[in-house]
Design an enzyme around this catalytic site. Structure first.
Site, PDB file in Angstrom:
ATOM      1  N   LYS A  53       0.850  -1.119  -0.003  1.00  0.00           N
ATOM      2  CA  LYS A  53      -0.020  -0.048  -0.061  1.00  0.00           C
ATOM      3  C   LYS A  53       1.063   1.237   0.053  1.00  0.00           C
ATOM      4  O   LYS A  53       1.710   1.404   0.856  1.00  0.00           O
ATOM      5  CB  LYS A  53      -0.972  -0.035   1.213  1.00  0.00           C
ATOM      6  N   ILE A  54       0.699   2.042  -0.956  1.00  0.00           N
ATOM      7  CA  ILE A  54       1.499   3.390  -1.123  1.00  0.00           C
ATOM      8  C   ILE A  54       0.689   4.534  -1.447  1.00  0.00           C
ATOM      9  O   ILE A  54      -0.633   4.327  -1.437  1.00  0.00           O
ATOM     10  CB  ILE A  54       2.615   3.420  -2.197  1.00  0.00           C
ATOM     11  N   SER A  55       1.253   5.584  -1.363  1.00  0.00           N
ATOM     12  CA  SER A  55       0.342   6.931  -1.669  1.00  0.00           C
ATOM     13  C   SER A  55       0.213   6.786  -3.145  1.00  0.00           C
ATOM     14  O   SER A  55       1.221   6.604  -3.705  1.00  0.00           O
ATOM     15  CB  SER A  55       1.074   7.880  -1.010  1.00  0.00           C
ATOM     16  N   THR A 106       0.110  11.648  -0.967  1.00  0.00           N
ATOM     17  CA  THR A 106      -0.780  12.553  -1.750  1.00  0.00           C
ATOM     18  C   THR A 106      -1.050  13.837  -0.681  1.00  0.00           C
ATOM     19  O   THR A 106      -1.111  14.781  -1.396  1.00  0.00           O
ATOM     20  CB  THR A 106      -2.058  11.693  -1.800  1.00  0.00           C
ATOM     21  N   ALA A 107      -0.738  13.428   0.651  1.00  0.00           N
ATOM     22  CA  ALA A 107      -1.170  14.940   1.402  1.00  0.00           C
ATOM     23  C   ALA A 107      -0.269  15.693   1.248  1.00  0.00           C
ATOM     24  O   ALA A 107      -0.696  17.067   0.729  1.00  0.00           O
ATOM     25  CB  ALA A 107      -1.062  14.521   2.969  1.00  0.00           C
ATOM     26  N   HIS A 150      -5.608  10.279   8.026  1.00  0.00           N
ATOM     27  CA  HIS A 150      -6.288   9.247   8.715  1.00  0.00           C
ATOM     28  C   HIS A 150      -7.105   9.894   9.685  1.00  0.00           C
ATOM     29  O   HIS A 150      -7.725  10.917   9.675  1.00  0.00           O
ATOM     30  CB  HIS A 150      -5.103   8.184   9.233  1.00  0.00           C
TER      31      HIS A 150
END
Length: 278
Positions: A53-55, A106-107, A150
């Site tokens: 799981k990645i951005s 992404t943030a 989150h």
């Protein structure tokens, strides 16, 4: 199969059955629970487990070694990252130090796009730290501001912090698309059809019997309450977790094409990407 994802409730909820031997064909799955900054770094270097799981922001750096799955990730509306501060004066951005969860998150990419639009010629200093350390650091004054993800959107008031901007709201108003946050990738050569089917089977089982999944979720939930964990799941696990669909694909393309046009990420080969996917 070796897989890495975060201990956050949305990931553990989705992958519970897959990693606990309940999905046929996935009897030997070895899990590494890793912060998103770790998996983004591994993906960019072509290292790490075969499934991660990645951005979405890290995808352009990983595309030569990994394929993107169109399920298991995190997209949505009303779930974007928040920029938090103790005060709301933005006149001296060039003097600010902002903590971010990953320089390929992404943030952070959304923050850079927003900053370019809102504060031309101004660039804040950035320091990377694990996302769970960001709000305490802002509260202590170790950094001027924090970019959080989150469950922080449910708890930031507990640290005496104020929301300067909801970057998800900004993105949705600016583009009309949902926010592409996290993606599942697999090393090239992986049977992505089988893997996608396994992830969807695992997610369906969690939706059908969520109480069976919650002990595993809470085991890895980093001391958050079950109420917060369930709110986290409700926000980040949705129809896009099951399948990106045309709306999800449009959102991903908008984010990464816009970022590439600004010189923030490498360009993507979209035809090559989508033509391979389940």
């Amino acid at each position: 199969m070796k897989i890495a994802f975060s201990p956050c409730p949305n990931d553990t909820f989705i992958f519970h059955s897959l990693v606990n031997g309940s999905v046929p064909g996935f009897d030997d799955v070895k899990v590494t629970y890793a912060d998103i900054d770790q998996t983004n770094g591994w993906a960019a270097e072509g290292e790490g487990p075969s499934v991660m799981k990645i951005s979405f922001a890290a995808l352009p750096y990983a595309a030569s070694d990994y394929d993107l799955l169109q399920c298991g990730g995190a997209l949505g509306r009303g779930c974007g990252p928040l920029l938090l501060m103790k005060q709301e004066d933005t006149s001296d951005w060039h003097e600010k130090t902002i903590a971010v969860p990953s320089d390929k998150s992404t943030a952070y990419l959304l923050f850079r796009l927003w900053q370019k639009q809102q504060f031309s010629g101004v660039k804040a200093a950035v320091t990377v730290m694990p996302f769970e350390d960001i709000m305490p650091a802002v509260e202590r004054g170790d950094v001027d501001a924090g970019l959080v993800i989150h469950e922080a959107r449910f708890t930031y008031q507990n640290f005496g912090l104020k929301k300067l901007v909801d970057l998800g709201d900004w993105w949705e108003q600016d583009t009309g698309t949902p926010i592409p946050l996290g993606a599942i990738i697999a090393k090239k050569g992986t049977d992505t059809d089988m893997l996608a089917a396994g992830i969807r089977t695992s997610l369906t089982a969690a939706w059908e019997n969520p109480e069976k999944v919650m002990p595993y979720v809470m085991e890895h939930a980093q001391e958050m309450s079950e109420e917060v964990a369930k709110s986290h799941i409700d926000l980040y696990v949705n129809e896009f977790s099951f399948a990106l669909g045309s709306t999800g694909r449009e959102a991903v393309e908008q984010l990464l094409t816009r970022a590439a046009d600004e010189g923030l990420v490498p360009e993507m080969n979209w035809d090559d990407l989508w033509n391979k996917q389940s």
